[in-house]
Structures are given as C-alpha cells and as structure tokens.
Enzyme design. Structure first.
Site, PDB file in Angstrom:
ATOM      1  N   LYS A  78       0.842  -1.208   0.000  1.00 12.54           N
ATOM      2  CA  LYS A  78       0.000   0.000   0.000  1.00 12.54           C
ATOM      3  C   LYS A  78       0.874   1.253   0.000  1.00 12.54           C
ATOM      4  O   LYS A  78       0.620   2.211  -0.720  1.00 12.54           O
ATOM      5  CB  LYS A  78      -0.926  -0.013   1.232  1.00 12.54           C
ATOM      6  CG  LYS A  78      -2.039  -1.054   1.117  1.00 12.54           C
ATOM      7  CD  LYS A  78      -2.721  -1.358   2.443  1.00 12.54           C
ATOM      8  CE  LYS A  78      -3.662  -2.543   2.253  1.00 12.54           C
ATOM      9  NZ  LYS A  78      -4.222  -3.057   3.502  1.00 12.54           N
ATOM     10  N   GLN A 102      -4.991  -1.968   9.686  1.00 11.20           N
ATOM     11  CA  GLN A 102      -4.699  -3.247   9.034  1.00 11.20           C
ATOM     12  C   GLN A 102      -5.243  -4.407   9.878  1.00 11.20           C
ATOM     13  O   GLN A 102      -4.960  -4.485  11.070  1.00 11.20           O
ATOM     14  CB  GLN A 102      -3.178  -3.383   8.833  1.00 11.20           C
ATOM     15  CG  GLN A 102      -2.757  -4.602   8.057  1.00 11.20           C
ATOM     16  CD  GLN A 102      -3.222  -4.581   6.599  1.00 11.20           C
ATOM     17  OE1 GLN A 102      -3.182  -3.553   5.926  1.00 11.20           O
ATOM     18  NE2 GLN A 102      -3.708  -5.714   6.118  1.00 11.20           N
ATOM     19  N   ASP A 115     -11.757   2.184   4.202  1.00 10.17           N
ATOM     20  CA  ASP A 115     -12.149   0.797   3.906  1.00 10.17           C
ATOM     21  C   ASP A 115     -13.667   0.603   3.912  1.00 10.17           C
ATOM     22  O   ASP A 115     -14.155  -0.488   3.611  1.00 10.17           O
ATOM     23  CB  ASP A 115     -11.548  -0.148   4.963  1.00 10.17           C
ATOM     24  CG  ASP A 115     -10.215  -0.734   4.520  1.00 10.17           C
ATOM     25  OD1 ASP A 115      -9.992  -0.856   3.302  1.00 10.17           O
ATOM     26  OD2 ASP A 115      -9.409  -1.081   5.398  1.00 10.17           O
TER      27      ASP A 115
END
Ligand code: NAP
Length: 281
Positions: A49, A93, A116
């Site tokens: 990322k 994460q 997200d």
C-alpha cells in the site's frame, strides 16, 4: 470460451488517471495506516500500500504499534489521526491481535476518513441504498470490472458465495443497489450447486480452491473469483476450477490478475475521494 476480465489492465488505467489528477495538487492526499503487531502477511500488505501510494504521489504514514498495544492505546491513536486535518484516510490493518475488539476499533474511525468503508455509518448507508463516503475496496473493484466490460447487472441473478463484512455482504448489497436479484450463500447453504447453476453472475469469496466447478455453473455465466489460495506447488489460485469453468463461462476473472489489483486501486481512489470530500474539491 470465456473472455478474461483483466484487472491489471483496468486498474492500470484507473491509476494513470488518478496519478494525473494528483500531480497538479499543491497539497497531496494522505493515507494513514495503523498496523498492530508483526504479522508477516500484514507487513507485506502494508508495504504494498505504501509503495503504491508513493508511486501515485499520495502521502502515506505508517503507524506501527506493538502486539501488546491496549485497546485504549489504539483508540487514542485513531483519535489523534481523526483530529489531524492533514490525514484524509485512515486504515487499520486487519487482523488485529485477539485481545482487541475489532468492531469497536473500526467504529472509532471518523466515517469521513473511513477509507475501507467498515464503519457502521458507511456500511448502513450501503444497506439502505444510500451513498457512503466511499465504497469498500474489493466490492468497489468488482463492480468497476463489471462496468468496464459492459456486463449488465440490472435484472440479473447474482449469486454471492461468502458473507464476510469485507467482501460477501457489501458486494451483495451493492449488486442489489444495481438492481440485481441477489442470493447470498455461505458455509451452511444446502445444495450450493443448485443455486449457482441458476446464476447469471457468480461472485466467489470463500478462500477454498476448486470450490466452484464447471458443472456448478450455467452456460454463459459471468464468474468473478475473489478467493486467494495456494496450490500444492505454492502458486496463487482462486476458488474457481479455472481451466474447466472458463470453457463454459462468458467472462471470468483470473487469479492472479483479476480482482486482486482492483482492491489496492480502489484504496488509492478512495483516499483521493475522501481528500476531495474533505477539501470540498
Ligand atoms: P472469510 O471472512 O473467511 O469468509 C469466507 C466466507 O465463505 C464465509 O462467509 C463462509 O461462510 C463462506 N464459506 C466457507 N466455506 C464455504 C463453502 N464450502 N460453501 C459456501 N460458502 C463457504 O473470507 P473473506 O475475507 O471474505 O475472503 C474470502 C477470500 O477472498 C479469501 O481467499 C481471501 O484471501 C480473498 N480476498 C481477496 C481479496 C482480493 O483483493 N483479491 C480481498 C479480500 C479477500 P460462513 O459465514 O458460514 O463461515
């Protein structure tokens, strides 16, 4: 023989446009990634990322925290990033260590920085057919692939295998919002093949190689394989018995090179979209 849906190509085009747009910005979009502990797979994902953000001119901040971080310490870190106006997007994460309540953590992220789309505010908006700030990365990538290949969703029977919060549930709701007739299957579903055989579009998000075989689909079905598994030889493969299913399907996503590249592409796009929303751009 099915046409291959090329996620590498589609994501490359999207990212080229994104990079052009970001190039002319004085202040760059910023993605903050919190990683708790030292899970090797998570470290790899975070580095990917970071690398992709760098290539596009997106600023990324990685906040590593030790595995024994308390829930309160993690809340405090999120609060700090929520209050930092230079941070546009926050990603925690997953998975988190077992002593931490993941749902409670995700609810701490300000919904306008929820890159997200895991916060109940944004999830609820999808569930009610209303636009969230941004859509979840993998489902968004799947819908974009279908759009790119002019695959009509409206009125189609879409069967989603898997009901996780990351893929199955949101993609099913997004397909419903696109006017598909949606069936969701999971590990307790009886006679899976009877259901998949009636599908015009199948999204498999399970994580079991060779789950979907050629005799489980109808001629001309569109097959999207989200699964990421390993063969005995250690090669990456999906949920679908690719060689046999591609003989019968009309479109199919390969693994690798299908859905995978779209997920990170959506993450970058979402970071930029949140930046635009926050800067009224
Ligand atoms: P998950 O949380 O483990 O969910 C798997 C789902 O599959 C569950 O809903 C489970 O049902 C269902 N399932 C298990 N066995 C089944 C069976 N025999 N028949 C029907 N359904 C079954 O996984 P996930 O996070 O959604 O990920 C799914 C796969 O996609 C994994 O391989 C993951 O690595 C991959 N993935 C890929 C990307 C990408 O960018 N390419 C992104 C995310 C995930 P229950 O709910 O009843 O347990």
């Amino acid at each position: 023989m099915a046409q291959h849906i090329d996620g590498k190509l589609v994501s490359k085009k999207i990212l080229e446009n994104l990079s052009d747009e970001i190039l002319f910005l004085d202040k760059k979009p910023c993605l903050a990634v919190i990683i708790v502990g030292e899970d090797p797979a998570s470290q790899i994902y975070v580095n990917l990322k970071k690398k992709k953000a760098f290539e596009l001119g997106i600023k990324s901040i990685v906040e590593p925290m030790p595995a024994d971080t308390s829930q309160q310490e993690l809340f405090n870190k999120i609060e700090q990033l929520n209050n930092d106006s230079s941070v546009n997007a926050i990603l925690v994460q997953l998975p988190l260590p077992e002593h931490i309540d993941t749902k409670a953590v995700l609810e701490k992220i300000n919904p306008i920085k929820d890159v997200d789309c895991f916060h109940p505010y944004n999830v609820g908006r999808i569930a009610t057919g209303t636009k969230p700030y941004v859509y979840p990365c993998t489902p968004k990538g799947i819908i974009r692939l279908l759009e790119y290949y002019n695959i009509n969703i409206e009125g189609k029977h879409a069967v989603v295998i898997g009901r996780s919060n990351i893929v199955g549930r949101p993609v099913a709701q997004m397909l419903l919002n696109e006017n598909a007739t949606v069936t969701i299957c999971h590990s307790k579903t009886k006679n899976l093949a009877d259901i998949t055989k009636t599908a015009d579009i199948i999204i498999s998000a399970v994580g079991q190689k060779n789950l979907l075989k050629a005799d489980m689909i109808k001629e001309g079905a569109v097959v999207v394989d989200v699964g990421m598994n390993r063969t005995e030889e250690g090669k990456l493969c999906g949920d679908v018995d690719f060689y046999n299913v591609e003989q019968k399907a009309s479109f199919i996503t390969p693994v690798p090179g299908g859905v995978g590249p779209m997920t990170i592409c959506s993450l970058m796009q979402n970071t930029f979209d949140l930046y635009k929303i926050q800067n009224k751009y």
